[in-house]
Design a protein around this motif. Sequence first.
Motif, PDB file in Angstrom:
ATOM      1  N   TYR A  67       0.835  -1.209   0.000  1.00  0.00           N
ATOM      2  CA  TYR A  67       0.000   0.000   0.000  1.00  0.00           C
ATOM      3  C   TYR A  67       0.864   1.251   0.000  1.00  0.00           C
ATOM      4  O   TYR A  67       0.579   2.215  -0.722  1.00  0.00           O
ATOM      5  CB  TYR A  67      -0.915  -0.015   1.225  1.00  0.00           C
ATOM      6  CG  TYR A  67      -1.897   1.130   1.237  1.00  0.00           C
ATOM      7  CD1 TYR A  67      -3.052   1.076   0.461  1.00  0.00           C
ATOM      8  CD2 TYR A  67      -1.666   2.267   2.006  1.00  0.00           C
ATOM      9  CE1 TYR A  67      -3.955   2.131   0.455  1.00  0.00           C
ATOM     10  CE2 TYR A  67      -2.551   3.319   1.998  1.00  0.00           C
ATOM     11  CZ  TYR A  67      -3.697   3.245   1.223  1.00  0.00           C
ATOM     12  OH  TYR A  67      -4.580   4.299   1.206  1.00  0.00           O
ATOM     13  N   TYR A  99      -7.563   5.248   5.735  1.00  0.00           N
ATOM     14  CA  TYR A  99      -7.101   5.156   4.346  1.00  0.00           C
ATOM     15  C   TYR A  99      -8.161   4.485   3.471  1.00  0.00           C
ATOM     16  O   TYR A  99      -8.390   4.902   2.325  1.00  0.00           O
ATOM     17  CB  TYR A  99      -5.807   4.340   4.260  1.00  0.00           C
ATOM     18  CG  TYR A  99      -4.625   4.935   4.962  1.00  0.00           C
ATOM     19  CD1 TYR A  99      -4.539   6.295   5.250  1.00  0.00           C
ATOM     20  CD2 TYR A  99      -3.557   4.131   5.364  1.00  0.00           C
ATOM     21  CE1 TYR A  99      -3.444   6.829   5.909  1.00  0.00           C
ATOM     22  CE2 TYR A  99      -2.445   4.652   6.017  1.00  0.00           C
ATOM     23  CZ  TYR A  99      -2.404   6.002   6.283  1.00  0.00           C
ATOM     24  OH  TYR A  99      -1.313   6.515   6.925  1.00  0.00           O
ATOM     25  N   ALA A 100      -8.777   3.435   4.004  1.00  0.00           N
ATOM     26  CA  ALA A 100      -9.783   2.713   3.219  1.00  0.00           C
ATOM     27  C   ALA A 100     -10.976   3.618   2.894  1.00  0.00           C
ATOM     28  O   ALA A 100     -11.507   3.584   1.778  1.00  0.00           O
ATOM     29  CB  ALA A 100     -10.244   1.473   3.977  1.00  0.00           C
ATOM     30  N   SER A 138      -6.062  -1.526   0.633  1.00  0.00           N
ATOM     31  CA  SER A 138      -6.437  -1.024   1.963  1.00  0.00           C
ATOM     32  C   SER A 138      -7.634  -1.808   2.503  1.00  0.00           C
ATOM     33  O   SER A 138      -7.723  -2.083   3.706  1.00  0.00           O
ATOM     34  CB  SER A 138      -6.744   0.470   1.924  1.00  0.00           C
ATOM     35  OG  SER A 138      -7.816   0.759   1.039  1.00  0.00           O
ATOM     36  N   SER A 139      -8.559  -2.190   1.616  1.00  0.00           N
ATOM     37  CA  SER A 139      -9.705  -3.009   2.027  1.00  0.00           C
ATOM     38  C   SER A 139      -9.236  -4.364   2.549  1.00  0.00           C
ATOM     39  O   SER A 139      -9.728  -4.863   3.577  1.00  0.00           O
ATOM     40  CB  SER A 139     -10.652  -3.208   0.834  1.00  0.00           C
ATOM     41  OG  SER A 139     -11.685  -4.111   1.157  1.00  0.00           O
ATOM     42  N   ASP A 188      -9.785   6.097   0.253  1.00  0.00           N
ATOM     43  CA  ASP A 188      -9.650   5.462  -1.053  1.00  0.00           C
ATOM     44  C   ASP A 188     -11.010   5.262  -1.708  1.00  0.00           C
ATOM     45  O   ASP A 188     -11.155   5.436  -2.925  1.00  0.00           O
ATOM     46  CB  ASP A 188      -8.937   4.117  -0.912  1.00  0.00           C
ATOM     47  CG  ASP A 188      -7.479   4.277  -0.481  1.00  0.00           C
ATOM     48  OD1 ASP A 188      -6.944   5.392  -0.638  1.00  0.00           O
ATOM     49  OD2 ASP A 188      -6.904   3.295   0.007  1.00  0.00           O
ATOM     50  N   CYS A 189     -12.011   4.885  -0.905  1.00  0.00           N
ATOM     51  CA  CYS A 189     -13.368   4.727  -1.454  1.00  0.00           C
ATOM     52  C   CYS A 189     -13.899   6.054  -1.980  1.00  0.00           C
ATOM     53  O   CYS A 189     -14.548   6.103  -3.025  1.00  0.00           O
ATOM     54  CB  CYS A 189     -14.302   4.168  -0.387  1.00  0.00           C
ATOM     55  SG  CYS A 189     -14.033   2.423  -0.039  1.00  0.00           S
ATOM     56  N   CYS A 202     -12.198   6.695  -5.298  1.00  0.00           N
ATOM     57  CA  CYS A 202     -12.734   5.817  -6.339  1.00  0.00           C
ATOM     58  C   CYS A 202     -14.127   6.258  -6.770  1.00  0.00           C
ATOM     59  O   CYS A 202     -14.466   6.223  -7.956  1.00  0.00           O
ATOM     60  CB  CYS A 202     -12.764   4.372  -5.855  1.00  0.00           C
ATOM     61  SG  CYS A 202     -11.135   3.643  -5.653  1.00  0.00           S
ATOM     62  N   TYR A 229     -18.831   2.226  -3.905  1.00  0.00           N
ATOM     63  CA  TYR A 229     -17.698   2.707  -3.110  1.00  0.00           C
ATOM     64  C   TYR A 229     -18.170   3.490  -1.882  1.00  0.00           C
ATOM     65  O   TYR A 229     -17.512   3.468  -0.836  1.00  0.00           O
ATOM     66  CB  TYR A 229     -16.769   3.560  -3.971  1.00  0.00           C
ATOM     67  CG  TYR A 229     -15.916   2.739  -4.910  1.00  0.00           C
ATOM     68  CD1 TYR A 229     -14.913   1.913  -4.411  1.00  0.00           C
ATOM     69  CD2 TYR A 229     -16.123   2.768  -6.275  1.00  0.00           C
ATOM     70  CE1 TYR A 229     -14.128   1.146  -5.267  1.00  0.00           C
ATOM     71  CE2 TYR A 229     -15.352   1.998  -7.143  1.00  0.00           C
ATOM     72  CZ  TYR A 229     -14.354   1.181  -6.620  1.00  0.00           C
ATOM     73  OH  TYR A 229     -13.589   0.422  -7.460  1.00  0.00           O
ATOM     74  N   ALA A 272      -7.167   1.006  -3.303  1.00  0.00           N
ATOM     75  CA  ALA A 272      -8.424   0.805  -2.571  1.00  0.00           C
ATOM     76  C   ALA A 272      -8.637  -0.664  -2.243  1.00  0.00           C
ATOM     77  O   ALA A 272      -9.054  -1.022  -1.131  1.00  0.00           O
ATOM     78  CB  ALA A 272      -9.592   1.340  -3.393  1.00  0.00           C
ATOM     79  N   LYS A 315     -19.060   0.898   0.579  1.00  0.00           N
ATOM     80  CA  LYS A 315     -17.844   0.364   1.194  1.00  0.00           C
ATOM     81  C   LYS A 315     -17.273   1.346   2.216  1.00  0.00           C
ATOM     82  O   LYS A 315     -16.803   0.936   3.281  1.00  0.00           O
ATOM     83  CB  LYS A 315     -16.796   0.065   0.122  1.00  0.00           C
ATOM     84  CG  LYS A 315     -17.110  -1.126  -0.763  1.00  0.00           C
ATOM     85  CD  LYS A 315     -17.067  -2.443   0.003  1.00  0.00           C
ATOM     86  CE  LYS A 315     -15.669  -2.845   0.382  1.00  0.00           C
ATOM     87  NZ  LYS A 315     -15.629  -4.175   1.056  1.00  0.00           N
ATOM     88  N   ALA A 316     -17.324   2.631   1.903  1.00  0.00           N
ATOM     89  CA  ALA A 316     -16.840   3.637   2.852  1.00  0.00           C
ATOM     90  C   ALA A 316     -17.656   3.573   4.135  1.00  0.00           C
ATOM     91  O   ALA A 316     -17.109   3.678   5.247  1.00  0.00           O
ATOM     92  CB  ALA A 316     -16.924   5.030   2.228  1.00  0.00           C
TER      93      ALA A 316
END
Length: 1017
Positions: free
Chosen positions: A437, A493-494, A460-461, A497-498, A501, A510, A457, A513-514
């Motif tokens: 990462y 970070y995750a 980090s997931s 990143d979402c 994206c 996304y 992404a 997911k966030a």
Amino acid sequence: MIRYYRYVTAILIFSFLNIFMKAEPLSFNENSGKNAVIRDISGLADINQNLYRSILQGDTAKARLLIKTTTAWIEKTGDDDLTISDFHYYAGVYYLITSKFGESERHFNRACEIREHFGIYDTIYAKSYYNISVIYSTLGDFGKMQRAILESIETDKKLYGESSPRLAHGYFSLAAAYIGMKEYENAIEYGNKGLKTISGHEDQYSQELADLYTNLGVCYIKLSDFSRAVLYLEKGEEVYESHNLPKDDRFLNLLNSLAAAYFFLGEKEKSYKYYNMGIDFADNDNTYLSQVFVISYAKMLGNSGNIREGESVFLSLLQKAGNRYGTNSAIYIYVLMNYADYLREFRTDLNKSLLLYEKCMEYLATNITDNSLKGQIKLGYALTLSENGETRKALETIQALIYSEFTDYAEVPETGNPDLNLIKPDQLSLNLFKAKYSILQKSISKSHDLKLILEAAATSSLIVSIIDKVRLNISEEESRLILGDRYRDYYIYAIRDCGLCFGATADKRYIDKAFEFSEKSKVAALLTATRELSATQLHIPVKIAEEEKKLQDIISFYSAKVSEVSASDKIASSKVSEWKDIIFNTARKRDSLVSIFEKDYPEYYLMKYNTRVIGSSGIHKSEGRRINYLNYVADDTVVYILVANRKVCKLVTVPVDQDFYLKVSRFSDLIKFPSPNNARADFEDFQKLGSQIYDKIFRPVESFLVSNRLLISPDNLLAVIPFESLPMHETGTDKISYGKLPYMIRKYEIYYAYSATFLAESLKSEFKFAKSLVAFAPSYKSKLNTDLNIAVPVRDPGSLTDLPYARKEAEFVSSYFGGQLYKGGDARESVFKKEAGKYDIIHLAMHTMINDNDPMHSKMVFAQGSDQPEDGLLNTFEVYGVPLKAKMTVLSSCNTGTGMLYSGEGILSLARGFAYSGCESVVMSLWEIDDRSGSDLVMDFYRFLKKGYSKSTSLRKARLRYLEKADLLRSHPHFWSSLVIYGNNDRLYFDRQLILIFILSLLIAGFSIMYIYFRPR
């Protein structure tokens, strides 16, 4: 994000087998099997004796000559018998000692083949396989090591019996093999088998006992269960002291492991103590484990700010390793690799770091059979390439390493990650994907390539998923908290990143997911603990579940005693040692019981190891169509706000800086500690700061709301302020009038949750019209001197005064609801533990004492006096052990919502203990308030509850009524905003008038239908 723990790279164990065979004389068995035909071919038995003595005496020249001439003779004659098998065994030992591993393995295998031919499975056969395992350990091939040592153990079982203590060293070695294979659960299983064989023979096998404890401690370090690791490592230390064992390399390894465990626990003084204990000995030695210890010591110096001193230690160590082992030896390369990593980690010379790593890579290229350093070198090499701007090559290197570690793919894919099920949940896996990462982020900063952003992404997931799996294998609350704190950044970070994206693709998945990551970032340790508790309560037979609880209570009780005397040093060390033994032995019994749970009760396993979180669409289903859920995730530079209601799920990103958090802290102080001095300036600051905080963290989400009902999950410092007290704008008035300010409470109805997932999983029992209530209100007739009762520092130590208005409040509540009241001397701790679990509403009006150093030892002060075996001080850890079924617990005590702030876990308060123990909702206080003001507010809160309002509506109405009546002084938010509601917001009662109207309406409707049906036609 502030990092409290810097990652320390050091091999904690390399398999003691390697050290044993190099540093100590080997023991041999000259006896052959009884049933074999033994022929003394040209005096071969005498040659074997001479070879045996030459090896023991270190006469390598004579041994080499004997082996050369005898081997030639055996090859010429082609004979095989047991004496020839013995010769191959001794030759194998010689080649092992001289590090000629190929020749050594060939001779050991030949010794075993001959014995197998004659059906002889004796100690020589067992030791041959044992030594083969040593060879594979040295080469880093732990899979083959494991298979060889298993063969040795099986032979020893036949020779000595299944439970012989002579098996202990084999089990220790097998555990070491599994550590090398990163199969820590298997390592723990066989380490425990080793302990079982020694049981009753500890004095005769004290060294094996200490070694097993060390290995088990190392396993728990690898699994991030640092508290459990310390238990085993300290037992190992105790064995060394009590049996006066030699302070050799193995002892150094123990000290190194203890230092590492305490470092990760944040107890740096203890960590440094163990480093200092071993450094003098390690400096004067030059073996492998002494090198490992000195490397860890050098990195400790760097972590404590003495970077140049740490580098000097490395340079000295390199010179020693080169002089003794040569610059192309594995030990020298190991030191060189760690020095290169030190230069990279502390950024003292990145170019030099890369050059050193390239030398390490050259070693791997010319020593392809040595797997012991391959992964570490390639990991550091990839990171160093990235730091030097060679990100493409760095990505290729780390990608190849990851796929070689977890898969057997012939070709490494350019992008993507292995399936989660193939990845072991341990620190190594986390380090590999963290490295990937980091390299991806370096690459993205250069190119902003969408492909790289998507890959980051996904990575980090994956890291978050690995962290979640690691947490499930940790048994101790403290270690779970440490894990969340160390890896908190990756949840943030995750989420980031979402957001990136979604901005690039407009794919709403996304945002979902966030939302998932925002939920996973909250109270993960508490959620894991409550799921484990629920799994036990629902799927384990009552009798053995009670046994597990009893064991946990013993552990908690003696852990508290150890913790409380550690600061005072008033108790004899022998007593503390006795308590630690009880903790250790009880923890082992509990671990065994939990292992049975997991194997024999699949429903328990599924519930305990569940990592699912609620989705954004599930919020309004559980909390109603009018709810707006605001989940705040706060970092040093950004606050993410996840907004979810029946219409939207939005990710709002708010940039912040250190000045913002200073404003939050200052605003909090203005509420908690009002001062008559500078009253006008404080009033102006309160308006200004409060409205600025409102503008920053709430105004950006206003347009997404569907109603005035808010469910808020705060984070970081946002958890220390009640949102209700935030002014929505400045009034511009010169007159000091807190009662007229436009607080959020005037517009919004607010309650809180640790997370929506935790709220959804909290037990919701069926509605009952009749609610049972119990209230506790002790009196403090004589002043209680806290220093006499508590051996650890608490906030505001001194004397606790009586609380007459809190007692009046409890009398009102119990009378108003027809409940049970324990007041004065009757409000005892023992009564609470016995009775509280029977009631739907629990009301506690008493003092609390907050322990910021150790939140599990914060206390609620019940009636003092004779209450054996209790002491009248209910610790947080004791609350965890009281099974409760309450729909609501009101902690009218002061400071019940305060405590240590932990990243991701929020405030470790007394209230948290009640949430764990089964309370559906907890009303708690964020600071200490005036006894009278708090009582008036609480009584009105109960009145509105009785009328059928929800908890949040009842508290809002009580506050607004209070503000209407309050004078200039008591209109300050200090007096009315300290209480907050966490958890279920359902109403406890229905309005009786509404119920009567509803019944009358039904009756009228029924009579009307009957009249229409039966009237004359």
